[in-house]
Write an enzyme that holds these catalytic residues in place. Structure first.
Site, mmCIF file in Angstrom:
data_model
loop_
_atom_site.group_PDB
_atom_site.id
_atom_site.type_symbol
_atom_site.label_atom_id
_atom_site.label_comp_id
_atom_site.label_asym_id
_atom_site.label_seq_id
_atom_site.Cartn_x
_atom_site.Cartn_y
_atom_site.Cartn_z
ATOM 1 N N PRO A 1 0.836 -1.211 0.000
ATOM 2 C CA PRO A 1 0.000 0.000 0.000
ATOM 3 C C PRO A 1 0.869 1.258 0.000
ATOM 4 O O PRO A 1 1.873 1.325 0.697
ATOM 5 C CB PRO A 1 -0.790 -0.112 1.308
ATOM 6 N N GLU A 2 0.469 2.219 -0.818
ATOM 7 C CA GLU A 2 1.187 3.485 -0.891
ATOM 8 C C GLU A 2 0.222 4.619 -0.565
ATOM 9 O O GLU A 2 -0.928 4.384 -0.201
ATOM 10 C CB GLU A 2 1.827 3.641 -2.278
ATOM 11 N N ARG B 1 10.066 -9.099 -8.072
ATOM 12 C CA ARG B 1 8.986 -8.641 -7.202
ATOM 13 C C ARG B 1 8.982 -7.110 -7.059
ATOM 14 O O ARG B 1 7.941 -6.485 -6.980
ATOM 15 C CB ARG B 1 9.201 -9.296 -5.847
ATOM 16 N N LYS C 1 3.741 6.106 5.144
ATOM 17 C CA LYS C 1 3.095 4.820 4.905
ATOM 18 C C LYS C 1 2.450 4.262 6.165
ATOM 19 O O LYS C 1 2.122 3.074 6.235
ATOM 20 C CB LYS C 1 4.102 3.837 4.326
#
Ligand SMILES: [Zn+2]
Length: 272
Positions: free
Chosen positions: A2-3, A259, A57
């Protein structure tokens, strides 16, 4: 991972649907994620959830108490941590790091299949105790971060542009996906070094950062609620679209790394 746009919208949903509700029971089904003693966790019972906000974050969920012993849950989800807001009866998933039963029949849960997230429970005036907190730069979408300040800050942060954007000491909230999007929007190659940027490039980078994040928040607001545990990225223009044509110049997008892939266009993001 998540950003900033993802977390902004989750915070908004938690304000809308969890704020003002009282915790009737707090438990830690998987006890390795939350840095807090069992007593500190059970003391959340009776607290009222305040207005969740995002910083960098981190999601910050306040637990307010009349006796002044309120706490803030600071959660950095890292790769795979997610908040869930579900009916209390819903099955508790493996790797649930925190479960809060609310008086309205909902549960607020934190689930992390990679178990890399970091959760802290601190007094509201002790956020500085969280590792890395005081070193954090301004949020990338902070209205107080003017172009002038951005120019000033970037001067102090050398190195390649992609890691620079992801460095929370420089600006907070940007990760692997949105750094690709911002650099594509700014027409700057991810491997360029800050020292090669002309004043025009820096200004373009600033404006791209603001536009990409603001647009993404709009998109995520439409796509994510009510399922705050889901992540939507299908509107991204380049990230993880290696092999597809660049939406601007048509040249095939390049992607390197696994990744933590970086996607960019050699046509409109030239090396120099
Ligand atoms: Zn292109």
């Amino acid at each position: 991972m998540p950003e900033l746009p993802d977390l902004t919208v989750v915070a908004e949903e938690l304000v809308r649907r969890a704020a003002g509700h009282t915790v009737i029971e707090a438990s830690v089904p998987t006890p390795i994620l939350l840095r807090a003693t069992p007593d500190e966790v059970s003391a959340l019972a009776g607290a009222t959830i305040g207005e969740t906000r995002r910083r960098g974050k981190f999601l910050l969920v306040p637990f307010e108490r009349a006796d002044g012993q309120g706490r803030v849950l600071a959660a950095n989800a890292m790769l795979a941590g997610r908040f869930w807001l579900v009916p209390t009866g819903e099955r508790v998933r493996a790797r649930t790091g925190l479960r809060l039963r609310l008086e309205d029949g909902q549960d607020l849960r934190y689930v992390d299949r990679e178990m890399l997230g970091k959760l802290y429970l601190v007094a509201p005036d002790r956020l500085d105790d969280i590792p890395g907190w005081t070193e954090m730069g301004p949020d990338a979408d902070d209205p107080a971060l003017t172009l002038e300040q951005f120019r000033e800050r970037i001067r102090r942060h050398p190195g390649e542009l992609k890691p620079l954007l992801r460095n929370s000491h420089f600006v907070a909230g940007i990760g692997n996906a949105y750094s690709d999007e911002i650099l594509w929007e700014a027409r700057l190659a991810p491997f360029r070094r800050r020292s090669t940027l002309k004043p025009d490039d820096i200004d373009r980078l600033y404006h791209a950062m603001r536009t990409v994040l603001a647009d993404a928040i709009e998109q995520v607001r439409v796509l994510v609620p009510p399922d705050i545990q889901t992540q939507h990225r299908e509107f991204l223009k380049v990230h993880l679209r290696g092999g597809e044509p660049c939406p601007r110049c048509g040249r095939e997008l390049r992607q390197i790394g696994g990744r933590e892939a970086t996607t960019f266009c050699r046509g409109c993001q030239p090396p120099l």
